[in-house]
Design a protein around this motif. Structure first.
Motif, mmCIF file in Angstrom:
data_model
loop_
_atom_site.group_PDB
_atom_site.id
_atom_site.type_symbol
_atom_site.label_atom_id
_atom_site.label_comp_id
_atom_site.label_asym_id
_atom_site.label_seq_id
_atom_site.Cartn_x
_atom_site.Cartn_y
_atom_site.Cartn_z
ATOM 1 N N PHE A 412 0.840 -1.194 0.000
ATOM 2 C CA PHE A 412 0.000 0.000 0.000
ATOM 3 C C PHE A 412 0.876 1.245 0.000
ATOM 4 N N PRO A 413 0.424 2.318 -0.657
ATOM 5 C CA PRO A 413 1.202 3.564 -0.637
ATOM 6 C C PRO A 413 1.102 4.234 0.726
ATOM 7 N N THR A 414 2.063 5.106 1.032
ATOM 8 C CA THR A 414 2.067 5.768 2.330
ATOM 9 C C THR A 414 0.841 6.648 2.526
ATOM 10 N N GLY A 415 0.273 7.145 1.448
ATOM 11 C CA GLY A 415 -0.905 7.996 1.569
ATOM 12 C C GLY A 415 -2.208 7.242 1.674
ATOM 13 N N VAL A 522 7.536 5.097 11.954
ATOM 14 C CA VAL A 522 6.508 4.940 10.925
ATOM 15 C C VAL A 522 5.345 4.209 11.571
ATOM 16 N N VAL A 523 4.159 4.792 11.513
ATOM 17 C CA VAL A 523 2.954 4.188 12.091
ATOM 18 C C VAL A 523 2.007 3.849 10.948
ATOM 19 N N ASN A 524 1.541 2.600 10.907
ATOM 20 C CA ASN A 524 0.684 2.114 9.819
ATOM 21 C C ASN A 524 -0.732 1.880 10.308
ATOM 22 N N ASN A 525 -1.679 2.255 9.488
ATOM 23 C CA ASN A 525 -3.096 2.070 9.789
ATOM 24 C C ASN A 525 -3.666 0.974 8.890
ATOM 25 N N PRO A 526 -3.893 -0.234 9.418
ATOM 26 C CA PRO A 526 -4.456 -1.301 8.582
ATOM 27 C C PRO A 526 -5.947 -1.151 8.308
ATOM 28 N N ALA A 527 -6.605 -0.185 8.953
ATOM 29 C CA ALA A 527 -8.059 -0.058 8.846
ATOM 30 C C ALA A 527 -8.469 0.630 7.553
ATOM 31 N N THR A 528 -9.726 0.441 7.208
ATOM 32 C CA THR A 528 -10.270 1.078 6.012
ATOM 33 C C THR A 528 -10.994 2.379 6.341
ATOM 34 N N LYS A 529 -10.686 2.938 7.494
ATOM 35 C CA LYS A 529 -11.173 4.274 7.828
ATOM 36 C C LYS A 529 -10.035 5.026 8.503
ATOM 37 N N HIS A 545 6.131 15.261 25.905
ATOM 38 C CA HIS A 545 5.815 16.061 24.719
ATOM 39 C C HIS A 545 4.867 15.214 23.880
ATOM 40 N N GLU A 546 3.695 15.715 23.567
ATOM 41 C CA GLU A 546 2.741 14.912 22.814
ATOM 42 C C GLU A 546 2.025 15.751 21.766
ATOM 43 N N PHE A 547 1.575 15.048 20.718
ATOM 44 C CA PHE A 547 0.817 15.689 19.659
ATOM 45 C C PHE A 547 -0.025 14.624 18.964
ATOM 46 N N ASP A 548 -1.007 15.074 18.221
ATOM 47 C CA ASP A 548 -1.960 14.179 17.561
ATOM 48 C C ASP A 548 -1.741 14.191 16.054
ATOM 49 N N ARG A 549 -2.046 13.049 15.457
ATOM 50 C CA ARG A 549 -2.001 12.927 14.009
ATOM 51 C C ARG A 549 -3.174 12.060 13.550
ATOM 52 N N ALA A 550 -3.601 12.277 12.299
ATOM 53 C CA ALA A 550 -4.643 11.456 11.689
ATOM 54 C C ALA A 550 -4.022 10.651 10.553
ATOM 55 N N LEU A 551 -4.248 9.338 10.573
ATOM 56 C CA LEU A 551 -3.745 8.461 9.514
ATOM 57 C C LEU A 551 -4.887 8.128 8.577
ATOM 58 N N PRO A 552 -4.737 8.347 7.274
ATOM 59 C CA PRO A 552 -5.816 7.981 6.350
ATOM 60 C C PRO A 552 -6.007 6.473 6.308
ATOM 61 N N ALA A 553 -7.136 6.045 5.781
ATOM 62 C CA ALA A 553 -7.398 4.611 5.631
ATOM 63 C C ALA A 553 -6.259 3.959 4.865
ATOM 64 N N ARG A 554 -5.715 2.876 5.441
ATOM 65 C CA ARG A 554 -4.590 2.138 4.833
ATOM 66 C C ARG A 554 -3.354 3.016 4.661
ATOM 67 N N GLY A 555 -3.270 4.089 5.453
ATOM 68 C CA GLY A 555 -2.177 5.024 5.272
ATOM 69 C C GLY A 555 -1.140 4.968 6.376
ATOM 70 N N VAL A 556 -0.224 5.938 6.353
ATOM 71 C CA VAL A 556 0.974 5.928 7.181
ATOM 72 C C VAL A 556 1.221 7.332 7.700
ATOM 73 N N TRP A 557 1.766 7.414 8.927
ATOM 74 C CA TRP A 557 2.385 8.650 9.387
ATOM 75 C C TRP A 557 3.861 8.370 9.596
ATOM 76 N N ASN A 558 4.690 9.205 8.992
ATOM 77 C CA ASN A 558 6.136 9.082 9.103
ATOM 78 C C ASN A 558 6.669 10.331 9.794
ATOM 79 N N SER A 559 7.444 10.137 10.869
ATOM 80 C CA SER A 559 7.913 11.281 11.648
ATOM 81 C C SER A 559 9.064 12.030 10.982
ATOM 82 N N TYR A 560 9.651 11.478 9.933
ATOM 83 C CA TYR A 560 10.840 12.078 9.324
ATOM 84 C C TYR A 560 10.544 13.506 8.883
ATOM 85 N N GLY A 561 11.225 14.455 9.476
ATOM 86 C CA GLY A 561 11.032 15.859 9.128
ATOM 87 C C GLY A 561 9.819 16.504 9.756
ATOM 88 N N ASP A 562 9.020 15.767 10.544
ATOM 89 C CA ASP A 562 7.821 16.318 11.158
ATOM 90 C C ASP A 562 8.225 17.384 12.187
#
Length: 872
Positions: A412-415, A522-529, A545-562
């Protein structure tokens, strides 16, 4: 949405083809639990006060083991012999009681179920109470109404049916209320242990690392007998824990149902289905993490369809009294797979039938279903890296089963969104698949013909349990077979979780030789939502230190450069930041942490060394862990020496007491044992610790070699970092490093995806592997070591004996060295390994890339990967 997994988390049921959670909101109290108060007379049970000296243990003790029970026994008393107390967390009807440290002789068991509405007091005053929509509603006589937090401190009475069958009454209290007012922290007192003071009060619901809010309970105006049958009540009520079947059915939508005469029956049907109570006698024949697709005749749950979920066969059709028909058991070989309907389900049973609104159908895995799911956080094809290198992914899949396995690898693509490509393969019994050189694998890309490169992540589906390894290579060129400069092997991730941990957060942290260390996740979301995550970085100084992120369906959050990832404040008096990482998600996710040594002081400086380590799921934390090696100034090749250093992390709000014991490889007495206190959300780092550095030498020149046992009073996690240094001091420059997760001993068959001996690695290099196995037992252990060829045939078998508290290192075993070659013409071997222990062991496969064709040629690369259970 209806593809669900009966596990201990209680989050939403979604179209996820992995082990996941049930319908509703992700936090207890985020959604009310509506309950209609039905006006029927109270039960006629007359509980007794506990006789003097009666222990709470006598009324919460697990009653009988599965082997002691029989549905077919004409004399069996289904009330006294209820096996639900032996159920695993997450599939009990009500939840799990926490016996606590004062009850070491007990295992957690089913929570109490009948609290008296008529005998609630607070501050010595009587409270008139009722249960409505998942809340306690009440007021003092001619006084103010009690709402939400006002219930803290209320005193109750709970009736328990004890081992001898008699009912007894115990004191209970509401210790606290959740911020939303929808969850109650309920405790029960043991009069027999009143001298313990506050310790005599035990939580009615047991929290878990994955679901800390599982300590909270929701009230329902009903009682459930020990056959799992529900009765509405105005005199009693039930407190259900957040991980219970009752709460899961609430979150699936079966509580808030318009009552047309069948709503309450549908609710009881749901609890039978969730717990796989085929016989309707409270015999729960399931386990945590079991994939189930659910559909009813009212349209509350609709069967999930599409390529993103396994094609599951119909399991059973459920009624309030259990299954009315069954095609297969949910868990093959489960001890409660007896009783229940013998009839298979007809086409009419499987069809929607609004005339039977109280029925529910379930679909689940059986042999032949593509239900096994595993993940690798990264897929890289010709992806640029600093220094003119490119990154590439390859996958090795071992089939340890006696029959062939069908496996599908999907990228799956990262997006998120549609897959980049997929490879469907068949692996013979005891055989291996490698993607290296497979034209189908090499053809996967992002569709950009100009770049011929891709990045993403990998999902594996199979019809049998298999063992998969992901290899990341940094290559000097833009082709899949260009010379490898770095190689990193990591097992596929098998346990998605709502709470994940990694031992390292590193930002510009100094390393020997003028390098800096950096970590990225790298955090992966196996869900379809879409899934929401909270990234929490715990500093060694106690900061958060904390923050929130939203991962698209079947998508990824990558911290590199965040920007938020890089904004973590520096550790006091340092030029960088050091800590560890926690991921909290509202659906199960997987994640990997990449630790990099860089030739420079910026996050994008050229890569010198790298290592990938999968995040630990909350369920993998343990009180007993092992590190496969303790190394101090141990010679490698040339001027290189080997060193190891532990990091142990505490994911709890309370401090943890840790005992670290270092053993020599030849067994015998411990080299050294010492105790450490880890503060709340803190970590212990062995690097430079005086107890760690003062472990006695086992050889000349201060050299020491062995392995490590870790014991803690609460579950912890951690990693062992092995470093090859160019020199004989702790501060000598690092040439290679590898982080190995601390793991718990296992008695399962253990598998490693690579047996490799003198195998070419390009540019005159050869690859070698050798397992190291640790024996935590007090007795010597003889194990079987099987080496298999890639075609599934057996190459050879060894039966080494490991001394008590000792280790076996294959590299120094003459029988290992003498194993025949798989390629005799070129004097080299390629295959995989199985270890068959007779007692719990720890095994690690050490891979070296050497400059030459002998086992003692100079080391160019070092990597170590834990053996994993065969899961078959």
């Amino acid at each position: 949405m209806s593809v669900c997994a009966v596990i201990a988390s209680g989050a939403a049921c979604t179209a996820v083809d992995v082990e996941e959670t049930l319908t509703g909101e992700s936090e207890l109290g985020a959604k009310s639990a509506p309950v209609e108060v039905v006006g029927v007379p109270p039960l006629t049970v007359i509980p007794l006060a506990p006789p003097p000296g009666t222990s709470l243990a006598a009324c919460t003790r697990p009653r009988l083991k599965p082997a002691d029970l029989s549905d077919d026994s004409p004399t069996a008393d289904p009330i006294l012999q209820s096996p639900s107390h032996r159920s695993r967390n997450g599939i009990e009807l009500h939840g799990r009681w926490d016996p606590g440290s004062s009850y070491d002789e007990l295992e957690p068991s089913e929570v109490p179920t009948r609290f008296r509405l008529a005998e609630i007091t607070k501050d010595g005053r009587s409270v008139g109470a009722r249960v409505e929509k998942g809340k306690l509603i009440g007021s003092f006589d001619e006084g103010p109404r009690l709402a939400d937090a006002d219930w803290a401190g209320a005193e109750l009475k709970v009736d328990l049916r004890c081992v001898d069958g008699d009912w007894q009454t115990f004191p209970a209290r509401i210790h606290g209320v959740s911020a939303t007012g929808n969850g109650y922290d309920v405790e029960i007192q043991d009069p027999a242990r009143a001298e313990l003071g506050e310790a005599s009060w035990r939580p009615a619901c047991r929290a878990t690392l994955e679901v800390p809010e599982a300590s909270l309970a929701t009230p329902f105006a009903e009682v459930w007998d020990e056959r799992g049958t529900r009765t509405p009540s105005t005199g009693y009520f039930t407190f259900a824990c957040a991980t219970s079947a009752i709460i899961k059915c609430d979150r699936m939508g079966y509580i808030d149902v318009p009552d047309d005469g069948d709503a309450q029956r549908l609710r009881q049907t749901c609890t039978r289905m969730v717990r796989a109570d085929f016989s309707g006698r409270d015999r729960s024949a399931t386990a945590e993490g079991t994939l189930v697709d659910v559909e009813d005749n009212r349209g509350i749950q609709v069967r999930e369809q599409g390529d993103h979920v396994p094609e599951l066969p119909l399991e059973a059709v459920w009624s309030p009294d259990g299954a009315i028909c069954r095609n297969h058991w949910r868990i093959a070989g489960h001890p409660y797979n007896h009783g229940g309907p013998p009839a298979t389900c007809s086409a009419e049973d499987a069809a929607l039938d609004p005339s039977r609104p109280h029925l529910i159908r379930s679909w689940s895995c059986r042999p032949g279903s593509m239900c096994e799911r595993q993940y690798s956080s990264v897929f890289l094809k010709n992806w640029p890296a600093p220094g003119g290198l490119t990154q590439w992914s390859n996958v090795t899949v071992v089939n340890p089963n006696a029959t062939e396995a069908t496996v599908k690898l999907t990228v799956f693509p990262t997006g998120g969104g549609a897959p980049l490509g997929a490879v469907l393969i068949t692996i013979p019994a005891s055989g291996v698949y490698s993607s290296y050189g497979d034209p189908r694998w090499n053809a996967i890309d992002d569709g950009d013909l100009m770049s011929d490169r891709a990045s993403g992540w990998i999902a594996l589906a199979s019809d049998k349990p298999v063992v998969a390894t992901h290899r990341t290579s940094l290559r000097a060129g833009s082709t899949w077979d260009a010379p490898a400069r770095l190689v990193e092997d990591e097992p596929f991730l098998t346990s998605p979780s709502r709470r994940l941990f990694s031992s390292h957060y590193l930002k510009r942290w100094p390393a020997a030789g003028g390098r800096t260390q950096w970590s990225n996740v790298v955090v992966n979301n196996p869900a379809t939502k879409q899934v929401s995550i909270t990234v929490r970085i715990h500093g060694v100084d106690g900061s958060l230190h904390e923050f929130d992120r939203a991962l698209p369906a079947r998508g990824v959050w990558n911290s590199y450069g965040d920007s938020d990832w890089l904004a973590v404040p520096n550790t006091p008096t340092k030029t960088g930041a050091l800590g560890w990482v926690e991921i909290k998600a509202d659906e199960p996710v997987v994640a990997t942490n990449r630790v990099v040594h860089r030739d420079g002081s910026t996050y994008d400086a050229p890569v010198a060394l790298l290592d990938d380590v999968g995040f630990a799921g909350a369920t993998s934390a343990a009180k007993e862990l092992v590190a496969s090696s303790f190394l101090r100034n141990v010679p490698a090749t040339g001027t290189l020496t080997q060193w190891s250093s532990l990091i142990v992390n505490n994911p709890h709000r309370e401090q943890v007491t840790l005992t670290v014991t270092v053993h020599s490889n030849d067994g015998g007495g411990a080299l050294r044992s010492f105790t450490k206190i880890i503060p709340s959300f803190g970590a212990w780092n062995a690097y430079g610790d005086p107890d760690w550095t003062s472990v006695p030498a086992t050889g000349g020149g201060g050299r020491s070699e062995g392995w490590v046992e870790i014991s803690a009073d609460q579950p912890v996690f951690g990693a062992n970092r092995v470093i090859l240094r160019d020199g004989a001091t702790l501060s000598s420059p690092a040439v290679l490093f590898n982080d190995e997760p601390l793991v718990a001993p296992s008695s399962d068959d253990l598998v490693s995806g690579l047996y490799i001996k003198s195998w070419p690695g390009g540019e005159g290099l050869t690859q070698w592997s050798a397992p190291v196995v640790n024996n935590p037992s007090e007795q010597p252990v003889t194990m079987r070591v099987q080496v298999w060829k890639t075609d599934g045939s057996l190459l050879g078998e060894l039966t080494p004996t490991i001394p008590a508290k000792g280790s076996w290192d294959a590299a120094s075993d003459l029988d290992w060295v003498a194993l025949p070659h798989t390629d005799g013409a070129n004097l080299r071997s390629l295959g995989w390994m199985t270890l068959i222990p007779s007692t719990p062991l720890i095994a690690t496969n050490r891979l070296t890339l050497r400059k030459g064709t002998t086992a003692d040629a100079p080391i160019v690369l070092y990597d170590a990967t834990p053996f994993v259970p065969a899961r078959n």
